[in-house]
Design an enzyme around this catalytic site. Structure first.
Site, PDB file in Angstrom:
ATOM      1  N   ASN A 163      14.539  39.934  72.576  1.00 43.33           N
ATOM      2  CA  ASN A 163      14.200  41.048  73.454  1.00 43.33           C
ATOM      3  C   ASN A 163      12.952  40.668  74.241  1.00 43.33           C
ATOM      4  OD1 ASN A 163      13.227  43.417  74.613  1.00 43.33           O
ATOM      5  ND2 ASN A 163      13.777  44.709  72.874  1.00 43.33           N
TER       6      ASN A 163
ATOM      7  N   CYS B 144      10.631  48.199  79.002  1.00 46.14           N
ATOM      8  CA  CYS B 144      11.815  47.358  79.172  1.00 46.14           C
ATOM      9  C   CYS B 144      12.626  47.751  80.406  1.00 46.14           C
ATOM     10  CB  CYS B 144      12.688  47.433  77.923  1.00 46.14           C
ATOM     11  SG  CYS B 144      11.819  46.940  76.408  1.00 46.14           S
TER      12      CYS B 144
ATOM     13  N   HIS C 207      19.918  45.961  79.186  1.00 46.14           N
ATOM     14  CA  HIS C 207      18.697  45.446  78.570  1.00 46.14           C
ATOM     15  C   HIS C 207      19.042  44.897  77.200  1.00 46.14           C
ATOM     16  CE1 HIS C 207      14.928  45.107  76.604  1.00 46.14           C
ATOM     17  NE2 HIS C 207      15.029  46.246  75.938  1.00 46.14           N
TER      18      HIS C 207
END
Length: 342
Positions: free
Chosen positions: A295, A123, A264
Site C-alpha cells: 500500500n 490515499c 487504490h
C-alpha cells in the site's frame, strides 16, 4: 461602468497523456517485516494479499522519486518540461509543514517556474489531484499539468505496529494532463466523511510531541501512522460501491463498458469485494499491484496503472475506473482513458 474582465478559455476535453513511475530498488519480503510484529509470511498474505513491497533508501527522497516518475511521464506524453504550467504533488509523507515539495520537483525537472503545490487527501490524493488538474486545464489556468502521487510511508510507520508495519511501502507515479480531442477524464465523484477521521491518522500532533520532549526528553515517542483496520475495511467494502457506480454513470457509461478497474491498493480482499459488488464483466482487467508493491497511499493508483499496462492485460486508450479512499476519510473516483506509459 466598470470594465468587463477578460476570460480565458481552456480545453473542452482533457486526458492523461503520459504515465511514469518510480519503484525503489529495495525489495522487502514478508519474512523481513514479520519478525518485529511477531507475524509470518502466511499471516500477511492471507490478510492483505501482499508478498513483497519496496522500501526507499535515504537517497530515494520524495523529490527524487517524484522527479524520476515525472520525467518518464513527460517523455511518454511527448511534452517538454517548459510546457508544464502547474505541478501538483499528492502526498501525506512530505515531513515539512512548509515549503511544499512540488516547487522543488518542478525545479528538479527544469521547468519554467510553473505553479506548484501539494495536496493531502491520504490515499485518495492522486484521484483528487487528477480532478483539480483536469479542471485547471479546462478552465484555461494551465495548458499542461503534471500530477504526482508519492509516498515514503516507511518514514511514518512504526515497524513494530502489527496493524500497519506489513502494509505500507514507498514509491511514486506521475501523469501529464492536457487537452484532448475527446473526453479522456470523466467527471470526478468525490467526498469525505469526517466522522471517520480517526480510522487512519497520525497518532499525535506535533505540539503534543514537542511537549513530550520537554517533559520526557529522549523518552518521548515520535508520531506514527495509526489505523483502525477493521473500521477502514468495513467502510470501504460497504460505502464505495455507490461512489463507483456514480462515477461510471457520470461518464455516460455502464459497468459493462468498463475495460479495466484500478482501485487504490489498500488490501487484496477489499479489491476483490469491490470488483464483485460492481458486477464488472469477467474480462475486465483488475489491477492487483498490492501483491508486489504494498500500500503506497497516494502513489498507489499510478503504480497500479503502470503494472496493469506492463502486464499487457489492458492497453492505453481503454476505459478504466479509478477509485481511491483514505485518511479523512476521503474518497474519489473517475473513469479515464488509460495513458501512454514509459
Amino acid at each position: 461602468m466598470a470594465a468587463r474582465l477578460a476570460q480565458v478559455e481552456g480545453a473542452e476535453h482533457t486526458a492523461m497523456l503520459g504515465l511514469g513511475v518510480y519503484r525503489p530498488a529495495r525489495v522487502v519480503t514478508n519474512d523481513e517485516v514479520a519478525g518485529p510484529i511477531d507475524s509470518s509470511d502466511e499471516w500477511i498474505r492471507t490478510r492483505s494479499g501482499i508478498k513483497t513491497r519496496r522500501f526507499a533508501s535515504d537517497a530515494e527522497t520524495i523529490v527524487e522519486m517524484s522527479a524520476a516518475a515525472g520525467r518518464d511521464a513527460l517523455a511518454a506524453a511527448g511534452i517538454t518540461a517548459d510546457q508544464v504550467n502547474c505541478v501538483i504533488v499528492a502526498t501525506s509523507t512530505w515531513l515539512l509543514l512548509t515549503p511544499a515539495a512540488a516547487p522543488q520537483v518542478a525545479t528538479q525537472l527544469g521547468m519554467n517556474h510553473p505553479a506548484a503545490f501539494d495536496i493531502s487527501a491520504g490515499c485518495a490524493g492522486f484521484c483528487h489531484a487528477i480532478a483539480v488538474a483536469s479542471d485547471l486545464v479546462k478552465g484555461g489556468t494551465a495548458k499542461y499539468a503534471l500530477v504526482v502521487g508519492v509516498e515514503r510511508l516507511t518514514d511514518a510507520v512504526n515497524p513494530t505496529d502489527r496493524g500497519t508495519a506489513f502494509l505500507f511501502a514507498d514509491g511514486a507515479g506521475a501523469v501529464v494532463i492536457g487537452p484532448s480531442d475527446e473526453p479522456g477524464i470523466g467527471p470526478t465523484v468525490w467526498g469525505s466523511d469526517g466522522t471517520q477521521h480517526r480510522a487512519i491518522r497520525q497518532d499525535k500532533d506535533w505540539m503534543e510531541f514537542f511537549n513530550e520532549i520537554d517533559a520526557k526528553g529522549a523518552d518521548a515517542v515520535r508520531p506514527y501512522l495509526a489505523m483502525e483496520g477493521t473500521a477502514v475495511f468495513r467502510w470501504a467494502a460497504h460505502s464505495l460501491k455507490t461512489v463507483c457506480l456514480d462515477a461510471i454513470a457520470s461518464a455516460g457509461l455502464t459497468p459493462g463498458d468498463i475495460d479495466a478497474m484500478v482501485p487504490h491498493q489498500a488490501n487484496g480482499r477489499i479489491i476483490e469485494i469491490m470488483a464483485r459488488e460492481l458486477k464488472l464483466p469477467q474480462d475486465t482487467a483488475l489491477a492487483n499491484d498490492i501483491e508486489h508493491t504494498g500500500n503506497t497511499s497516494a502513489a498507489s493508483i499510478p503504480l497500479a496503472m503502470e503494472a496493469l499496462l506492463r502486464s499487457g492485460e489492458t492497453k492505453p486508450g481503454t476505459d478504466a475506473l479509478l477509485v481511491a479512499f483514505g485518511a479523512g476519510l476521503s474518497y474519489a473516483a473517475q473513469v479515464v482513458k488509460l495513458p501512454n506509459w514509459q
